[in-house]
Write an enzyme that holds these catalytic residues in place. Structure first.
Site, mmCIF file in Angstrom:
data_model
loop_
_atom_site.group_PDB
_atom_site.id
_atom_site.type_symbol
_atom_site.label_atom_id
_atom_site.label_comp_id
_atom_site.label_asym_id
_atom_site.label_seq_id
_atom_site.Cartn_x
_atom_site.Cartn_y
_atom_site.Cartn_z
ATOM 1 N N ASN A 10 14.587 -2.189 21.118
ATOM 2 C CA ASN A 10 14.545 -2.087 21.808
ATOM 3 C C ASN A 10 14.771 -3.181 22.988
ATOM 4 O OD1 ASN A 10 14.265 -2.208 24.670
ATOM 5 N ND2 ASN A 10 11.970 -1.445 24.856
ATOM 6 N N LYS A 12 15.144 -4.341 25.256
ATOM 7 C CA LYS A 12 14.967 -5.018 27.239
ATOM 8 C C LYS A 12 15.713 -5.513 28.232
ATOM 9 C CE LYS A 12 10.602 -5.129 24.727
ATOM 10 N NZ LYS A 12 8.883 -5.178 24.562
ATOM 11 N N HIS A 95 7.978 4.162 28.300
ATOM 12 C CA HIS A 95 7.538 2.346 27.963
ATOM 13 C C HIS A 95 5.999 1.816 28.755
ATOM 14 C CE1 HIS A 95 7.563 -1.300 26.579
ATOM 15 N NE2 HIS A 95 7.783 -1.057 25.717
ATOM 16 N N GLU A 97 5.791 -1.253 29.823
ATOM 17 C CA GLU A 97 6.674 -2.098 30.634
ATOM 18 C C GLU A 97 7.016 -1.353 32.084
ATOM 19 O OE1 GLU A 97 9.315 -3.913 28.686
ATOM 20 O OE2 GLU A 97 7.851 -4.805 27.271
ATOM 21 N N GLU A 167 2.066 2.489 20.949
ATOM 22 C CA GLU A 167 2.540 1.095 21.654
ATOM 23 C C GLU A 167 1.172 0.157 22.217
ATOM 24 O OE1 GLU A 167 6.601 -0.900 21.252
ATOM 25 O OE2 GLU A 167 6.284 0.206 23.583
ATOM 26 N N GLY A 173 4.354 -7.409 22.677
ATOM 27 C CA GLY A 173 4.538 -9.239 22.857
ATOM 28 C C GLY A 173 3.936 -10.747 22.591
ATOM 29 N N SER A 213 4.449 -6.414 18.580
ATOM 30 C CA SER A 213 4.636 -7.236 17.238
ATOM 31 C C SER A 213 5.123 -6.348 16.087
ATOM 32 C CB SER A 213 3.528 -7.639 17.588
ATOM 33 O OG SER A 213 3.244 -8.506 18.980
HETATM 34 P P1 PGA Z 1 7.114 -6.124 20.923
HETATM 35 O O1 PGA Z 1 7.206 -4.893 21.367
HETATM 36 O O2 PGA Z 1 8.135 -5.611 19.246
HETATM 37 O O3 PGA Z 1 7.745 -8.136 21.373
HETATM 38 O O4 PGA Z 1 5.641 -6.122 20.937
HETATM 39 C C1 PGA Z 1 7.577 -3.382 20.793
HETATM 40 C C2 PGA Z 1 8.238 -2.955 22.815
HETATM 41 O O5 PGA Z 1 7.585 -2.997 23.953
HETATM 42 O O6 PGA Z 1 8.910 -1.616 22.353
#
Ligand code: PGA
Length: 249
Positions: A10, A12, A95, A97, A167, A173, A213
């Site tokens: 992803n 983003k 997601h 976010e 997640e 992140g 992560s």
């Molecule tokens: P990350 O994000 O690997 O940077 O923690 C995962 C995601 O949001 O899909």
């Protein structure tokens, strides 16, 4: 039922078209002998560019979101019809976010899930708890609610085109990964929830990715767990150096 590992990147809100093209070229070359299922989800602006590069390869083209309506007066939204027109095969929905920064609730996520499936797209439905929800002992119930509500009205036939991504929000992140044991426990729980909705075969067959992560040095330990069938990778999907070892774990 054997499940295939599914590793998705992803991207983003990163990368221009030329940067996206460069990464897509590196990945198609590096993963052409890869044994798992792969997907990249660039920004909307780079979908066409990346789509042309991954076409015919073993990497699927994904989008990071879509509108809950087919078309109309929805300034700033992108329709599933427009995504299909660009060759998108899969859309990531719910997601964290989107849920937490942009306040998408379960009902909205569900409308998007149903619309995407209706138009033949595959769906990666993301679920996961906040840190305070985990600390209050509610990780399972939050994931259950997001799974059940997200899939409301989805037939068993359409569910066969759904992947779930667990997640935990506190791991996204942040560099904090759920331990493989903790992640596996939630994956097992989600699998049980799916069994309740769609039966034992669907529970066995559903692919449940872990996200939060995921890095080259923790991917194998996560994926070794019985209920972890792949990864949804954010930060580490932005370079081939980090993503390829995860994809080839
Ligand atoms: P990350 O994000 O690997 O940077 O923690 C995962 C995601 O949001 O899909």
């Amino acid at each position: 039922m054997a499940r295939n590992y599914f590793i998705a990147g992803n991207w983003k809100m990163h990368k221009t078209r030329s940067e996206s093209a460069a990464l897509a070229k590196e990945l198609t070359a590096a993963l052409k002998d890869g044994r798992h299922k792969y997907l990249v989800a660039p920004s909307f602006t780079a979908l066409e560019t990346v789509g042309a590069i991954v076409k015919g390869s073993n990497i699927l083209l994904g989008a990071q979101n879509c509108a809950a309506e087919e078309q109309g007066a929805h300034t700033g939204e992108v329709s599933v019809l427009q995504l299909k027109d660009l060759g998108v095969q899969t859309v990531i929905l719910g997601h964290s976010e989107r849920r937490h920064t942009y306040k998408e609730d379960d009902a909205l996520v569900n409308r998007k899930v149903r619309l995407a499936l209706k138009h033949g797209l595959d769906v990666i439905l993301c679920v996961g708890e906040l840190l305070e929800e985990r600390e209050a002992g509610n990780a399972e119930s939050v994931c259950e609610r997001q799974t059940v509500e997200g899939l409301k009205g989805v037939s068993a036939a359409d569910f066969s085109r759904v992947t779930i991504a667990y997640e935990p929000v506190w791991a996204i992140g942040t560099g904090k990964t759920a331990t493989p044991e903790d992640a596996d426990a939630i994956h097992a729980y989600i699998r049980k929830v799916i069994g309740g909705l769609y039966g034992a075969d669907a529970a066995k067959g559903v692919v449940i990715q872990y996200g939060g992560s995921v890095k080259p040095d923790n991917a194998a330990a996560l994926m070794a767990k019985e209920n972890i069938d792949g990864a949804l990778v954010g930060g580490a999907s932005l370079t081939a150096d980090a993503f390829v070892p995860i994809a080839k774990f």
